[in-house]
Design an enzyme around this catalytic site. Structure first.
Site, PDB file in Angstrom:
ATOM      1  N   LEU A 173       7.344 -26.520  23.123  1.00 47.11           N
ATOM      2  CA  LEU A 173       7.682 -25.348  24.281  1.00 47.11           C
ATOM      3  C   LEU A 173       6.362 -24.969  24.180  1.00 47.11           C
ATOM      4  CD1 LEU A 173       9.709 -22.138  21.914  1.00 47.11           C
ATOM      5  CD2 LEU A 173      10.317 -24.287  24.055  1.00 47.11           C
TER       6      LEU A 173
ATOM      7  N   GLY B 202       9.878 -27.010  13.116  1.00 46.83           N
ATOM      8  CA  GLY B 202       8.685 -26.525  13.010  1.00 46.83           C
ATOM      9  C   GLY B 202       8.127 -25.957  13.668  1.00 46.83           C
ATOM     10  N   GLY B 203       7.225 -24.687  13.844  1.00 41.74           N
ATOM     11  CA  GLY B 203       6.728 -23.608  14.965  1.00 41.74           C
ATOM     12  C   GLY B 203       7.950 -23.339  16.175  1.00 41.74           C
ATOM     13  N   ASP B 204       7.069 -24.192  17.179  1.00 39.33           N
ATOM     14  CA  ASP B 204       7.967 -23.880  18.735  1.00 39.33           C
ATOM     15  C   ASP B 204       8.561 -25.378  18.706  1.00 39.33           C
ATOM     16  OD1 ASP B 204       5.335 -24.961  18.327  1.00 39.33           O
ATOM     17  OD2 ASP B 204       5.419 -24.428  20.746  1.00 39.33           O
ATOM     18  N   GLU B 205       8.568 -26.409  17.685  1.00 40.42           N
ATOM     19  CA  GLU B 205       9.203 -27.608  17.651  1.00 40.42           C
ATOM     20  C   GLU B 205      10.513 -27.872  17.982  1.00 40.42           C
ATOM     21  OE1 GLU B 205       4.992 -29.818  17.532  1.00 40.42           O
ATOM     22  OE2 GLU B 205       6.402 -29.904  16.098  1.00 40.42           O
TER      23      GLU B 205
END
Length: 140
Positions: free
Chosen positions: A25, A65-68
Site C-alpha cells: 500500500l 507484514g505491515g501493509d504488504e
C-alpha cells in the site's frame, strides 16, 4: 508446503508455473498518522477483503507484514497473471469508506514467476518485492 509442492510439480511438469504477486500500500503511514492505527487496521481489513475477492479460487492471499500482501497463483500463464493484476487495480480504484472518511488508497504490485524468477518461495517473494519497488519508483 508450497515449496514442497513446487519441487514435486517441477519433477512432473516442465510447464508448471507459479506467480507471486507482492502488493504494497502506498503512503499507508499517512493513514495511520492522520486517522489513527484503528482506522489503519480497518483499511487493512478492507484491503484483505478486496484482495480475497480478486483472487477468489485463483490463488492464495495472505498478509505478509505491515501493509504488504501476497497473492500466490498456481499454474497460471502470464496473461492470467496480468488479468489478476488488473483486477487488483480495479479493486483499488474504488474509494475506501473508513469511519465516514472516503480514502483513495493506492497500491504497487510486483510479480515474480516460477521457474523464471526463482525456484523456491523465498526467492520468488524476494524477486516480487524487488519488482514491486521498481513499480513504486516509476509511479513517483
Amino acid at each position: 508446503m508450497l515449496n514442497h509442492k513446487l519441487s514435486l510439480l517441477q519433477e512432473l511438469s516442465d510447464d508448471y508455473q507459479v506467480a507471486v504477486l507482492f502488493i504494497d500500500l502506498n503512503n499507508f503511514k499517512h493513514i495511520n498518522d492522520s486517522l489513527g492505527h484503528e482506522a489503519g487496521d480497518l483499511v487493512l481489513q478492507e484491503v484483505s477483503d478486496r484482495l480475497l475477492k480478486c483472487a477468489q479460487d485463483a490463488g492464495f492471499v495472505c498478509r505478509y507484514g505491515g501493509d504488504e500482501f501476497l497473492i500466490i497463483l498456481e499454474n497460471n500463464q502470464l496473461v492470467q497473471v496480468e488479468e489478476q493484476v488488473e483486477k487488483i487495480r480495479e479493486a483499488f480504484s474504488r474509494l475506501f469508506e473508513i469511519r465516514g472518511n472516503l480514502l483513495h488508497v493506492t497500491d504497487s504490485v510486483g510479480v515474480s514467476m516460477y521457474p523464471e524468477d526463482g525456484e523456491d518461495l523465498v526467492t520468488l517473494i524476494k524477486n516480487a518485492d524487488h519488482s514491486m519497488y521498481r513499480v513504486k519508483r516509476r509511479a513517483l
